[in-house]
Scaffold this motif. Sequence first.
Motif, PDB file in Angstrom:
ATOM      1  N   GLN B  10       0.847  -1.196   0.000  1.00 28.69           N
ATOM      2  CA  GLN B  10       0.000   0.000   0.000  1.00 28.69           C
ATOM      3  C   GLN B  10       0.877   1.239   0.000  1.00 28.69           C
ATOM      4  O   GLN B  10       1.902   1.279   0.695  1.00 28.69           O
ATOM      5  N   GLU B  88      -5.440  -0.041  -7.846  1.00 31.84           N
ATOM      6  CA  GLU B  88      -4.437  -1.089  -7.628  1.00 31.84           C
ATOM      7  C   GLU B  88      -3.549  -1.134  -8.857  1.00 31.84           C
ATOM      8  O   GLU B  88      -4.034  -1.089  -9.994  1.00 31.84           O
ATOM      9  N   THR B 108       0.136  -3.197  -5.844  1.00 25.46           N
ATOM     10  CA  THR B 108       0.324  -2.098  -4.894  1.00 25.46           C
ATOM     11  C   THR B 108      -0.921  -1.238  -4.936  1.00 25.46           C
ATOM     12  O   THR B 108      -1.323  -0.778  -5.997  1.00 25.46           O
ATOM     13  N   ARG B 109      -1.509  -1.050  -3.758  1.00 25.75           N
ATOM     14  CA  ARG B 109      -2.709  -0.208  -3.693  1.00 25.75           C
ATOM     15  C   ARG B 109      -2.279   1.231  -3.455  1.00 25.75           C
ATOM     16  O   ARG B 109      -1.709   1.558  -2.409  1.00 25.75           O
TER      17      ARG B 109
END
Lengths: 114, 114
Positions: B10, B88, B108-109
């Motif tokens: 994240q 995302e 990966t957010r």
Amino acid sequence: GAGVSQSPSNKVTEKGKDVELRCDPISGHTALYWYRQSLGQGLEFLIYFQGNSAPDKSGLPSDRFSAERTGGSVSTLTIQRTQQEDSAVYLCASSSPQLSPEAFFGQGTRLTVV
Amino acid sequence: AQSVTQLDSQVPVFEEAPVELRCNYSSSVSVYLFWYVQYPNQGLQLLLKYLSGSTLVKGINGFEAEFNKSQTSFHLRKPSVHISDTAEYFCAVKRNTGGFKTIFGAGTRLFVKA
């Protein structure tokens, strides 16, 4: 068609039932992929078809999962005796390696096993 | 075999700030590299790709990525993010010879805050 089409868009099924998910790739694309995306997770590779070659089934999580691709076009992913952990979004993608290597994705089928 | 590692699950960032999403890959052969974006409740779409030539690749929505062969990296950057970039992001790799599947990272957010 213009893009990758998946059906149904949503499917709710009872535990223990079989389900079939359909993917119509972009016309002329020789490669076809199935991926699974669980809630908040990345893309889990399931199976890959390329032309007339034997499919790469290395990602299928159990023998309850199978897929076929008829006539080098439409593909069906079948899940037998569904379990709650099968609940996820199933994404299909296709590509034309001879033209360009990127994969084009459908909108996915959201499967919920209750 | 190829593999992809996205180092951040994240990334929170304020609007108009720069952002870098990191991606490292592993492969014993030459590869193509991709970044895809997935907006909420949608399929994946291609942001950009590296096939050959210039190591700096520009994509849609103001994103760019740089291929670094010595560090086996393909980091994604944007100088100024917008709320609408919240999504995302997936890094992917594929052997640059035909007939092989695309391998995706875990994603990966990116969360852009006002």
